[in-house]
Design an enzyme around this catalytic site. Sequence first.
Site, mmCIF file in Angstrom:
data_model
loop_
_atom_site.group_PDB
_atom_site.id
_atom_site.type_symbol
_atom_site.label_atom_id
_atom_site.label_comp_id
_atom_site.label_asym_id
_atom_site.label_seq_id
_atom_site.Cartn_x
_atom_site.Cartn_y
_atom_site.Cartn_z
ATOM 1 N N GLY A 1 1.442 5.500 4.870
ATOM 2 C CA GLY A 1 2.365 5.961 5.900
ATOM 3 C C GLY A 1 3.534 5.020 6.098
ATOM 4 O O GLY A 1 3.922 4.271 5.193
ATOM 5 N N HIS B 1 12.384 13.121 5.475
ATOM 6 C CA HIS B 1 12.250 14.573 5.549
ATOM 7 C C HIS B 1 13.154 15.300 4.560
ATOM 8 O O HIS B 1 12.803 16.394 4.085
ATOM 9 C CB HIS B 1 12.524 15.057 6.972
ATOM 10 C CG HIS B 1 11.442 14.684 7.935
ATOM 11 N ND1 HIS B 1 11.530 14.911 9.300
ATOM 12 C CD2 HIS B 1 10.234 14.087 7.732
ATOM 13 C CE1 HIS B 1 10.422 14.474 9.882
ATOM 14 N NE2 HIS B 1 9.636 13.965 8.955
ATOM 15 N N ARG C 1 0.835 -1.209 0.000
ATOM 16 C CA ARG C 1 0.000 0.000 0.000
ATOM 17 C C ARG C 1 0.874 1.265 0.000
ATOM 18 O O ARG C 1 0.545 2.268 0.577
ATOM 19 C CB ARG C 1 -0.991 -0.018 1.171
ATOM 20 C CG ARG C 1 -1.964 -1.197 1.127
ATOM 21 C CD ARG C 1 -2.929 -1.189 2.276
ATOM 22 N NE ARG C 1 -2.239 -1.373 3.549
ATOM 23 C CZ ARG C 1 -2.828 -1.335 4.732
ATOM 24 N NH1 ARG C 1 -4.133 -1.119 4.811
ATOM 25 N NH2 ARG C 1 -2.134 -1.508 5.834
ATOM 26 N N ASP D 1 4.992 13.053 11.320
ATOM 27 C CA ASP D 1 6.243 13.338 10.620
ATOM 28 C C ASP D 1 5.898 13.845 9.229
ATOM 29 O O ASP D 1 4.732 14.033 8.890
ATOM 30 C CB ASP D 1 7.168 12.114 10.579
ATOM 31 C CG ASP D 1 6.626 10.970 9.728
ATOM 32 O OD1 ASP D 1 5.442 11.011 9.326
ATOM 33 O OD2 ASP D 1 7.382 10.002 9.464
#
Length: 260
Positions: free
Chosen positions: A64, A89, A25, A144
């Site tokens: 996620g 990030h 996914r 996050d």
Amino acid sequence: MNNSAITLDIVEDVAWLTLARPEKRNAVDPEFAFRLHELAEHCAADQAIRCVVLTGSGKFFCVGGDIDAFSAAGEDAEAAVGALARSFHAGIHRLATMEKPLVTAINGPAAGAGLSLAILGDIALAAASAHFTSAYSAVGLTPDGGASWWLPRLIGMRRAQEMILTNRRIGAEEAAAIGLVTRVVPDDALRTEASTVASALAKGPIRALARCRALLVESATADLSTQLDREAASIAESAGAAEGREGVTAFLAKRPPHFV
């Protein structure tokens, strides 16, 4: 570049980044995070690319973090998840600050880090079947990918608090109504609409659009005086640049501008 967690396809001057772990996914694992940063840097540096589209494969956009990978880390979870988040990030930051527009084509459910990716687009197009969930606190974690920065700015603090603390699912229509996404598109028209939007942006004044992106992000933490100074410097730079000169000339000549 089509052999990993995220693939890259360039169609004319638009780069399509496709999350390519449908069997998971499109969950974020270390390879995914590294690849996101790698491709973000590539798209930012390649002058032939004038717009970027981020979408998912399969029925999900991105659910996620890969919880199986978190569990496998065992006693080393703090270090492993910290390293994954920092790598992820780096890609998020590059996509947010590159000097070209980003379109997100959200083809299905987005949760956790997938929510952060979905709302990153300057134009965020959601398939009608998409829905959005923070999901972090449901597994004892915290946001996050910039979710805690973007959500209050997009939908306001109260709605951000509800999303993050209660994990209430937001459907596509509600997401558009509250400003979480730009608009909703029928599932079978999503790629066509994303292509149309991206092609139009790619034909636009890319350097000026980059300055617009920067001004909008900077405005979140600037006072009015500082922002006015930034705007004055930016419009002056734009007026003196080739795009600005072409735009003014085309306007006076009553013809479409040619920015490419």
